[in-house]
Design a protein around this motif. Structure first.
Motif, PDB file in Angstrom:
ATOM      1  N   ALA A 124     -26.731   3.074 -23.062  1.00  0.00           N
ATOM      2  CA  ALA A 124     -25.267   2.398 -22.577  1.00  0.00           C
ATOM      3  C   ALA A 124     -26.029   0.921 -21.307  1.00  0.00           C
ATOM      4  N   THR A 125     -27.109   1.221 -20.752  1.00  0.00           N
ATOM      5  CA  THR A 125     -28.241  -0.147 -20.528  1.00  0.00           C
ATOM      6  C   THR A 125     -28.686  -0.358 -21.666  1.00  0.00           C
ATOM      7  N   LYS A 126     -29.257   0.305 -22.095  1.00  0.00           N
ATOM      8  CA  LYS A 126     -30.260  -0.714 -23.616  1.00  0.00           C
ATOM      9  C   LYS A 126     -29.160  -1.400 -24.806  1.00  0.00           C
ATOM     10  N   HIS A 127     -27.924  -0.979 -24.559  1.00  0.00           N
ATOM     11  CA  HIS A 127     -27.341  -1.613 -25.576  1.00  0.00           C
ATOM     12  C   HIS A 127     -27.701  -3.312 -25.412  1.00  0.00           C
ATOM     13  N   LEU A 128     -26.715  -3.062 -23.239  1.00  0.00           N
ATOM     14  CA  LEU A 128     -26.761  -4.302 -22.499  1.00  0.00           C
ATOM     15  C   LEU A 128     -27.976  -5.676 -23.421  1.00  0.00           C
ATOM     16  N   ILE A 129     -29.333  -4.196 -23.056  1.00  0.00           N
ATOM     17  CA  ILE A 129     -30.220  -5.076 -23.019  1.00  0.00           C
ATOM     18  C   ILE A 129     -30.358  -5.669 -24.612  1.00  0.00           C
ATOM     19  N   ALA A 130     -30.095  -5.266 -25.590  1.00  0.00           N
ATOM     20  CA  ALA A 130     -29.874  -5.726 -27.236  1.00  0.00           C
ATOM     21  C   ALA A 130     -29.248  -6.468 -26.915  1.00  0.00           C
ATOM     22  N   GLN A 131     -27.995  -6.796 -26.172  1.00  0.00           N
ATOM     23  CA  GLN A 131     -27.229  -8.340 -26.354  1.00  0.00           C
ATOM     24  C   GLN A 131     -27.981  -8.924 -25.650  1.00  0.00           C
ATOM     25  N   GLY A 132     -29.085  -8.992 -24.780  1.00  0.00           N
ATOM     26  CA  GLY A 132     -29.591 -10.676 -24.930  1.00  0.00           C
ATOM     27  C   GLY A 132     -29.273 -10.081 -23.194  1.00  0.00           C
ATOM     28  N   CYS A 133     -28.564  -8.790 -22.138  1.00  0.00           N
ATOM     29  CA  CYS A 133     -28.410  -9.333 -20.365  1.00  0.00           C
ATOM     30  C   CYS A 133     -29.942  -8.805 -20.085  1.00  0.00           C
ATOM     31  N   LYS A 134     -29.893  -9.771 -19.139  1.00  0.00           N
ATOM     32  CA  LYS A 134     -31.624  -9.607 -17.861  1.00  0.00           C
ATOM     33  C   LYS A 134     -30.814  -9.174 -17.195  1.00  0.00           C
ATOM     34  N   HIS A 135     -29.973  -9.697 -16.628  1.00  0.00           N
ATOM     35  CA  HIS A 135     -29.272  -8.240 -14.790  1.00  0.00           C
ATOM     36  C   HIS A 135     -28.561  -8.094 -15.403  1.00  0.00           C
ATOM     37  N   ILE A 136     -28.864  -6.881 -14.996  1.00  0.00           N
ATOM     38  CA  ILE A 136     -27.878  -5.357 -15.705  1.00  0.00           C
ATOM     39  C   ILE A 136     -27.120  -5.114 -13.730  1.00  0.00           C
TER      40      ILE A 136
END
Length: 343
Positions: free
Chosen positions: A174-186
């Motif tokens: 789940a977290t890696k998906h957000l990272i792949a979308q360009g998120c930096k502060h999750i």
């Protein structure tokens, strides 16, 4: 002292030299029996380990067989699907299902385990209450050789059957998906005590994904909620979006929390997913209704329920004691929808 399952009113009658009908009425506080006799009968029954066997006749004739299911609630879609899986497998084998709800209260869970025991269920399937930090009250099932399976919310350090997903991998995905979308502060919403393992493991997957990608691990982005509800999600997200450095992604370990995050963000003028990407957990029906649709992680509830029931049924058929084992469903997947889709 005889085993609970062996002590009957006939044993008590023989010990006290009274008629079985007198013992039966005394145990029910019947008005025809003196208070002195009632007290003597109940004291002896307790000392001998007698328990009222509510289903004794039907169980002896094998006309009624039941599996006890103890869950936090039946209103969550995941748990409803879990019940469906249990019921399907149990019905095929000629067993009925008794469903009880702890409402995430430890005391209620303790009381309900005793009630299931007194009903002489053939086996027990349980997902722990959020408040539970000690599983000692389940020991009576193990001591009586009643098969016990924990599903999803499982205790640490209690040796019995378990049916789970790999929550660490799911949290990592789940977290890696957000990272792949360009998120930096999750940010991450976490739940409950460290006794139950699932939310701890999802958090651990979240943290390791951040570290692997050299992203900041900041305690202010980890908010503990009291329960999996819309209001708790809204409270947590308001706090996150009031920070000077707002998160640009949220991993919510439950879809109702993800839905709450989307709607709270929109009310605060934060665009989803452009300014805040959100991913939930479970793939509940609500994830496909909310606008924008909620990205989520699959959670095979019905299959987990069937697996739990089959463990009970196989254990009851087995003439030898099986090794305690864990069944882990490893194939959880990210379902990408509009709430997180930036690329």
């Amino acid at each position: 002292m005889k085993d609970y399952n062996e002590v009957t009113i006939y044993d008590i009658a023989e010990k006290l030299n009274l008629a079985t009908s007198t013992i039966s009425r005394a145990l029910k506080d019947h008005h025809t029996i003196s208070k002195k006799t009632i007290a003597k009968v109940k004291k002896t029954a307790q000392e001998m380990g007698y328990r009222p066997n509510n289903l004794a006749a039907s169980l002896r004739s094998k006309k009624s067989k039941a599996i006890g299911v103890l869950l936090p609630t039946i209103t969550q879609p995941f748990l409803s699907s879990l019940i469906s899986g249990i019921e399907i497998a149990a019905r095929k084998a000629g067993y009925s299902v008794i469903i009880m709800q702890s409402h995430d209260k430890h005391k209620d869970e303790v009381d309900l385990t005793k009630l299931l025991y007194d009903h002489r269920v053939s086996g027990v399937i349980c997902s722990l209450a959020m408040e539970t930090e000690d599983a000692a009250h389940f020991q009576l099932f193990k001591e009586s050789a009643i098969p016990l399976v924990f599903v999803d919310r499982v205790p640490k350090g209690f040796n019995t059957y378990r049916v789970v997903i790999d929550n660490y991998i799911a949290g990592y995905k789940a977290t890696k998906h957000l990272i792949a979308q360009g998120c930096k502060h999750i940010a991450h919403l976490t739940i409950g005590s460290e006794f139950g393992t699932i939310y701890h493991e999802r958090k651990r997957g979240y943290l390791d994904a951040l570290k692997e990608h050299n992203l900041e691990v900041d305690d202010k982005y980890v908010i503990r909620v009291k329960e999996i509800t819309y209001d708790e999600g809204a409270r947590a997200v308001k706090k996150l979006l009031s920070l000077k450095n707002k998160p640009d992604g949220i991993f919510a370990p439950g879809d109702i929390l993800g839905v709450s995050a989307i709607q709270t963000a929109k009310k605060m003028g934060v665009k989803v997913p452009e300014e805040l990407a959100v991913i939930g957990f479970n793939d509940d029906p609500i994830s496909r209704i909310i606008d924008p649709n909620l990205s989520t992680i699959t959670h095979p509830a019905e299959k987990m329920g069937q697996a739990a029931a089959e463990i009970i049924l196989n254990s009851l058929k087995s003439k030898t004691k099986d090794d305690i084992r864990e069944i882990a469903f490893l194939n959880t997947e990210v379902i990408e929808r509009e709430s997180s889709k930036r690329n």
